[in-house]
Write an enzyme that holds these catalytic residues in place. Sequence first.
Site, mmCIF file in Angstrom:
data_model
loop_
_atom_site.group_PDB
_atom_site.id
_atom_site.type_symbol
_atom_site.label_atom_id
_atom_site.label_comp_id
_atom_site.label_asym_id
_atom_site.label_seq_id
_atom_site.Cartn_x
_atom_site.Cartn_y
_atom_site.Cartn_z
ATOM 1 N N GLY A 121 0.810 -1.202 0.000
ATOM 2 C CA GLY A 121 0.000 0.000 0.000
ATOM 3 C C GLY A 121 0.850 1.261 0.000
ATOM 4 N N LEU A 122 0.346 2.307 0.651
ATOM 5 C CA LEU A 122 1.015 3.608 0.719
ATOM 6 C C LEU A 122 1.293 4.167 -0.675
ATOM 7 C CD1 LEU A 122 3.542 3.013 3.649
ATOM 8 C CD2 LEU A 122 1.326 4.159 3.741
ATOM 9 N N CYS A 123 0.323 3.996 -1.575
ATOM 10 C CA CYS A 123 0.480 4.532 -2.933
ATOM 11 C C CYS A 123 -0.803 5.243 -3.369
ATOM 12 C CB CYS A 123 0.858 3.425 -3.917
ATOM 13 S SG CYS A 123 -0.129 1.923 -3.815
ATOM 14 N N GLY A 124 -1.370 5.991 -2.450
ATOM 15 C CA GLY A 124 -2.537 6.799 -2.779
ATOM 16 C C GLY A 124 -3.735 5.958 -3.170
#
Length: 291
Positions: free
Chosen positions: A89-92
């Site tokens: 994750g951590l990709c908008g």
Amino acid sequence: MPNLKDLKNRIESVKSTRKITKAMQMVAAAKLRRAQESAEASRPYAERFNAVMAGLAASVGGSDSAPKLLRGTGSDDVHLLVVMTAERGLCGGFNSSIAKLARVKAEELRLKGKTVKVLTVGKKGRDALKRDLGDLFVGHVDLSEAKRIGYTNAQDIAKDILSRFDGGEFDVATIFYSKFVNVVTQIPTAQQVIPASFEETEGDESGAVFDYEPSEEAILADLLPKGVATAVFSALLENGASEQGARMSAMDNATRNAGEMIDKLTIQFNRSRQAVITNELIEIISGAEAL
């Protein structure tokens, strides 16, 4: 109002977070360059391959001798949705936008009375769709151990799809991925791969006429499975570039937001410290006057 110690601890915490997001942004930028080059390098081959296949498919038409991958089963009652997302994750909104497109498509098909099956590629897509479409899952492909996506990974996924088609598990297969445009723009895309669908292209500019040996049907029968693998590989590369671009943009926003929060907390800390000093001065002056 929080005391000075709490404010100081919070400032230090946000500074640590900013260092992490800044580092992740730099890593994503480095990975983006390689991923973008791979995605862009694959496009000419995929486009030319599709152009050749479109010409062959047009010559064969809807004849009974056409390969099954081209003419289909004659029905569209069962649809396989291959949802391709990232493992992390951590990709908008990268993963959620692909999952949303697949969810909307699944609901449209179900409203038409079609049977829907879902094959997920990537952990985040499986997690995003588990609640609404979990009962439709028929398989999952884990790419978390793959340090760099290669054609072998695409071949494995294509073999899984083709074996299910040969086994009569579905009539139509559609892959969902995100097409890379630039760092801030990634377009969620749905592409039908079975039955094979090719956009019509203009004839060869040289006006050359081709004779095929063996027949067009035989060539198509050999190339269509490779076409599925090519489409999957192209989608994986586009996804890889889109993921890193989205992560770079998201971490850049997070870094700037952390900086703004640090500035606000610093102002609040200075004001609170000034208030404490002022109160202490008032107490000293009051005490001196009382004496």
